[in-house]
Design a protein around this motif. Structure first.
Motif, PDB file in Angstrom:
ATOM      1  N   SER A  11       0.818  -1.212   0.000  1.00 49.89           N
ATOM      2  CA  SER A  11       0.000   0.000   0.000  1.00 49.89           C
ATOM      3  C   SER A  11       0.854   1.266   0.000  1.00 49.89           C
ATOM      4  CB  SER A  11      -0.951  -0.001   1.197  1.00 49.89           C
ATOM      5  OG  SER A  11      -0.204   0.081   2.399  1.00 49.89           O
ATOM      6  N   HIS A  12       2.135   1.156   0.326  1.00 52.18           N
ATOM      7  CA  HIS A  12       3.017   2.323   0.349  1.00 52.18           C
ATOM      8  C   HIS A  12       3.906   2.424  -0.889  1.00 52.18           C
ATOM      9  CE1 HIS A  12       1.757   3.376   4.327  1.00 52.18           C
ATOM     10  NE2 HIS A  12       2.069   2.170   4.788  1.00 52.18           N
ATOM     11  N   LEU A  13       3.711   1.540  -1.858  1.00 56.21           N
ATOM     12  CA  LEU A  13       4.484   1.630  -3.099  1.00 56.21           C
ATOM     13  C   LEU A  13       4.090   2.894  -3.859  1.00 56.21           C
ATOM     14  CD1 LEU A  13       4.485  -1.977  -4.554  1.00 56.21           C
ATOM     15  CD2 LEU A  13       6.427  -0.702  -3.718  1.00 56.21           C
ATOM     16  N   SER A  14       5.062   3.541  -4.460  1.00 59.42           N
ATOM     17  CA  SER A  14       4.782   4.732  -5.254  1.00 59.42           C
ATOM     18  C   SER A  14       5.371   4.548  -6.646  1.00 59.42           C
ATOM     19  CB  SER A  14       5.391   5.964  -4.595  1.00 59.42           C
ATOM     20  OG  SER A  14       6.805   5.874  -4.616  1.00 59.42           O
ATOM     21  N   ALA A  55       7.547   6.474  -8.026  1.00 57.65           N
ATOM     22  CA  ALA A  55       8.990   6.702  -7.926  1.00 57.65           C
ATOM     23  C   ALA A  55       9.713   5.446  -7.447  1.00 57.65           C
ATOM     24  CB  ALA A  55       9.266   7.865  -6.982  1.00 57.65           C
ATOM     25  N   THR A  56       9.116   4.715  -6.516  1.00 55.96           N
ATOM     26  CA  THR A  56       9.717   3.481  -6.020  1.00 55.96           C
ATOM     27  C   THR A  56       9.803   2.437  -7.132  1.00 55.96           C
ATOM     28  OG1 THR A  56       8.724   3.916  -3.863  1.00 55.96           O
ATOM     29  CG2 THR A  56       9.549   1.698  -4.247  1.00 55.96           C
ATOM     30  N   LEU A  57       8.756   2.347  -7.929  1.00 58.38           N
ATOM     31  CA  LEU A  57       8.755   1.375  -9.019  1.00 58.38           C
ATOM     32  C   LEU A  57       9.740   1.759 -10.119  1.00 58.38           C
ATOM     33  CD1 LEU A  57       4.930   0.714  -9.289  1.00 58.38           C
ATOM     34  CD2 LEU A  57       6.662  -0.817  -8.386  1.00 58.38           C
ATOM     35  N   ARG A  58       9.897   3.055 -10.361  1.00 62.73           N
ATOM     36  CA  ARG A  58      10.846   3.512 -11.388  1.00 62.73           C
ATOM     37  C   ARG A  58      12.281   3.218 -10.996  1.00 62.73           C
ATOM     38  NH1 ARG A  58       8.197   9.266 -12.022  1.00 62.73           N
ATOM     39  NH2 ARG A  58       6.527   8.792 -13.485  1.00 62.73           N
ATOM     40  N   SER A  59      12.579   3.309  -9.717  1.00 63.86           N
ATOM     41  CA  SER A  59      13.950   3.059  -9.268  1.00 63.86           C
ATOM     42  C   SER A  59      14.262   1.573  -9.385  1.00 63.86           C
ATOM     43  CB  SER A  59      14.130   3.525  -7.826  1.00 63.86           C
ATOM     44  OG  SER A  59      13.316   2.754  -6.965  1.00 63.86           O
ATOM     45  N   GLY A  60      15.509   1.258  -9.400  1.00 66.39           N
ATOM     46  CA  GLY A  60      15.897  -0.152  -9.523  1.00 66.39           C
ATOM     47  C   GLY A  60      15.863  -0.598 -10.968  1.00 66.39           C
ATOM     48  N   MET A  61      15.045  -1.589 -11.273  1.00 63.37           N
ATOM     49  CA  MET A  61      14.983  -2.148 -12.626  1.00 63.37           C
ATOM     50  C   MET A  61      14.170  -1.292 -13.582  1.00 63.37           C
ATOM     51  SD  MET A  61      14.665  -6.214 -11.680  1.00 63.37           S
ATOM     52  CE  MET A  61      13.411  -6.423 -12.876  1.00 63.37           C
ATOM     53  N   GLY A  62      13.436  -0.315 -13.102  1.00 65.70           N
ATOM     54  CA  GLY A  62      12.611   0.508 -13.977  1.00 65.70           C
ATOM     55  C   GLY A  62      11.280  -0.150 -14.266  1.00 65.70           C
ATOM     56  N   VAL A  63      10.480   0.537 -15.089  1.00 61.25           N
ATOM     57  CA  VAL A  63       9.163   0.031 -15.441  1.00 61.25           C
ATOM     58  C   VAL A  63       9.110  -0.241 -16.937  1.00 61.25           C
ATOM     59  CG1 VAL A  63       8.028   1.218 -13.535  1.00 61.25           C
ATOM     60  CG2 VAL A  63       8.215   2.357 -15.721  1.00 61.25           C
ATOM     61  N   VAL A 115      -1.293   4.445 -14.705  1.00 59.66           N
ATOM     62  CA  VAL A 115      -1.057   3.006 -14.800  1.00 59.66           C
ATOM     63  C   VAL A 115       0.430   2.759 -15.017  1.00 59.66           C
ATOM     64  CG1 VAL A 115      -1.567   0.933 -16.135  1.00 59.66           C
ATOM     65  CG2 VAL A 115      -3.339   2.622 -15.760  1.00 59.66           C
ATOM     66  N   VAL A 116       0.998   1.847 -14.234  1.00 56.46           N
ATOM     67  CA  VAL A 116       2.398   1.449 -14.368  1.00 56.46           C
ATOM     68  C   VAL A 116       2.422  -0.059 -14.560  1.00 56.46           C
ATOM     69  CG1 VAL A 116       4.635   1.330 -13.218  1.00 56.46           C
ATOM     70  CG2 VAL A 116       3.199   3.338 -12.903  1.00 56.46           C
ATOM     71  N   VAL A 117       3.124  -0.503 -15.615  1.00 55.00           N
ATOM     72  CA  VAL A 117       3.269  -1.934 -15.886  1.00 55.00           C
ATOM     73  C   VAL A 117       4.721  -2.296 -15.650  1.00 55.00           C
ATOM     74  CG1 VAL A 117       3.078  -3.766 -17.598  1.00 55.00           C
ATOM     75  CG2 VAL A 117       1.419  -1.901 -17.592  1.00 55.00           C
ATOM     76  N   LYS A 118       4.944  -3.250 -14.774  1.00 57.39           N
ATOM     77  CA  LYS A 118       6.289  -3.735 -14.491  1.00 57.39           C
ATOM     78  C   LYS A 118       6.230  -5.250 -14.528  1.00 57.39           C
ATOM     79  CE  LYS A 118      10.207  -3.127 -11.473  1.00 57.39           C
ATOM     80  NZ  LYS A 118      10.803  -2.307 -10.444  1.00 57.39           N
ATOM     81  N   GLY A 119       6.855  -5.819 -15.560  1.00 63.91           N
ATOM     82  CA  GLY A 119       6.789  -7.267 -15.716  1.00 63.91           C
ATOM     83  C   GLY A 119       5.378  -7.691 -16.049  1.00 63.91           C
ATOM     84  N   ASN A 120       4.848  -8.622 -15.294  1.00 65.79           N
ATOM     85  CA  ASN A 120       3.485  -9.100 -15.530  1.00 65.79           C
ATOM     86  C   ASN A 120       2.505  -8.558 -14.499  1.00 65.79           C
ATOM     87  OD1 ASN A 120       4.482 -10.516 -13.387  1.00 65.79           O
ATOM     88  ND2 ASN A 120       3.898 -12.537 -14.124  1.00 65.79           N
ATOM     89  N   VAL A 121       2.834  -7.402 -13.918  1.00 66.96           N
ATOM     90  CA  VAL A 121       1.993  -6.806 -12.889  1.00 66.96           C
ATOM     91  C   VAL A 121       1.586  -5.403 -13.328  1.00 66.96           C
ATOM     92  CG1 VAL A 121       1.862  -6.125 -10.464  1.00 66.96           C
ATOM     93  CG2 VAL A 121       3.216  -8.100 -11.121  1.00 66.96           C
ATOM     94  N   ILE A 122       0.320  -5.061 -13.145  1.00 68.66           N
ATOM     95  CA  ILE A 122      -0.190  -3.730 -13.463  1.00 68.66           C
ATOM     96  C   ILE A 122      -0.516  -3.027 -12.156  1.00 68.66           C
ATOM     97  CG2 ILE A 122      -2.009  -2.427 -14.599  1.00 68.66           C
ATOM     98  CD1 ILE A 122      -2.357  -4.787 -16.496  1.00 68.66           C
ATOM     99  N   PHE A 123       0.089  -1.848 -11.953  1.00 70.49           N
ATOM    100  CA  PHE A 123      -0.182  -1.022 -10.782  1.00 70.49           C
ATOM    101  C   PHE A 123      -1.036   0.153 -11.233  1.00 70.49           C
ATOM    102  CE2 PHE A 123       3.901  -3.070 -10.048  1.00 70.49           C
ATOM    103  CZ  PHE A 123       3.772  -3.555  -8.767  1.00 70.49           C
ATOM    104  N   VAL A 124      -2.104   0.436 -10.503  1.00 69.93           N
ATOM    105  CA  VAL A 124      -2.984   1.542 -10.815  1.00 69.93           C
ATOM    106  C   VAL A 124      -2.951   2.526  -9.665  1.00 69.93           C
ATOM    107  CG1 VAL A 124      -5.353   2.201 -11.399  1.00 69.93           C
ATOM    108  CG2 VAL A 124      -4.465   0.005 -12.175  1.00 69.93           C
ATOM    109  N   PHE A 125      -2.576   3.779  -9.972  1.00 68.25           N
ATOM    110  CA  PHE A 125      -2.472   4.825  -8.972  1.00 68.25           C
ATOM    111  C   PHE A 125      -3.484   5.922  -9.270  1.00 68.25           C
ATOM    112  CE2 PHE A 125       1.720   2.890  -9.193  1.00 68.25           C
ATOM    113  CZ  PHE A 125       2.019   2.689  -7.858  1.00 68.25           C
ATOM    114  N   GLY A 126      -3.906   6.621  -8.226  1.00 68.50           N
ATOM    115  CA  GLY A 126      -4.829   7.744  -8.405  1.00 68.50           C
ATOM    116  C   GLY A 126      -4.145   8.927  -9.077  1.00 68.50           C
ATOM    117  N   GLN A 127      -2.872   9.147  -8.796  1.00 69.69           N
ATOM    118  CA  GLN A 127      -2.087  10.234  -9.381  1.00 69.69           C
ATOM    119  C   GLN A 127      -0.690   9.731  -9.661  1.00 69.69           C
ATOM    120  OE1 GLN A 127      -2.088  12.907  -6.132  1.00 69.69           O
ATOM    121  NE2 GLN A 127      -4.217  13.501  -6.335  1.00 69.69           N
ATOM    122  N   ASP A 128       0.041  10.477 -10.526  1.00 68.52           N
ATOM    123  CA  ASP A 128       1.433  10.086 -10.770  1.00 68.52           C
ATOM    124  C   ASP A 128       2.290  10.796  -9.744  1.00 68.52           C
ATOM    125  OD1 ASP A 128       1.026  12.622 -11.774  1.00 68.52           O
ATOM    126  OD2 ASP A 128       2.307  12.324 -13.513  1.00 68.52           O
TER     127      ASP A 128
END
Length: 131
Positions: A64-67, A69-77, A118-131
């Motif tokens: 629930s605390h993923l953002s 920016a967190t997903l972009r860091s590391g391996m990227g999206v 919407v952020v897609v990383k691998g086979n997972v779709i993350f949906v956020f209210g705002q970027d």
């Protein structure tokens, strides 16, 4: 500075076709040996799935605390963009079901109402209210 028009040319002429050789030799077909076709040997899969390591097993509290920016860091999206996200269809009340000629069949919503990030990383779709 305009190019000159192309010069006029005469009409195309067709001459009779001449054979290169009067004698053409064709060999008759020859039966081949019997072919024994067996099953192909099994080989290792050529598919490489690097996304199998993602997502890591994390608790709902941490998820629930993923953002973004967190997903972009590391391996990227793989993909990120704004998109219209509608969860299920809109339920109709009894009047809309009994008298569809009075009510519009389409449930139209504006993009602003259903706009999500919407952020897609691998086979997972993350949906956020705002970027």
């Amino acid at each position: 500075d305009i190019a000159q028009p192309a010069p006029e040319v005469e009409a195309a002429k067709v001459s009779s076709m001449r054979m290169a050789s009067d004698r053409v030799l064709v060999e008759p077909p020859v039966p081949s040996e019997a072919v024994d076709v067996g099953a192909a040997p099994k080989v290792e899969s050529a598919r490489h799935n690097p996304v199998s390591k993602f997502p890591p097993a994390i608790s709902l509290e941490k998820a629930s605390h993923l953002s973004v920016a967190t997903l972009r860091s590391g391996m990227g999206v793989d993909f990120e963009s704004k998109a219209a996200v509608i969860k299920g269809r809109v339920e109709r009340n009894i009047l809309q079901r009994l008298m569809p000629c009075i009510y519009d069949q389409g449930d139209y919503v504006s993009f602003g109402e259903v706009s999500r990030y919407v952020v897609v990383k691998g086979n997972v779709i993350f949906v956020f209210g705002q970027d």
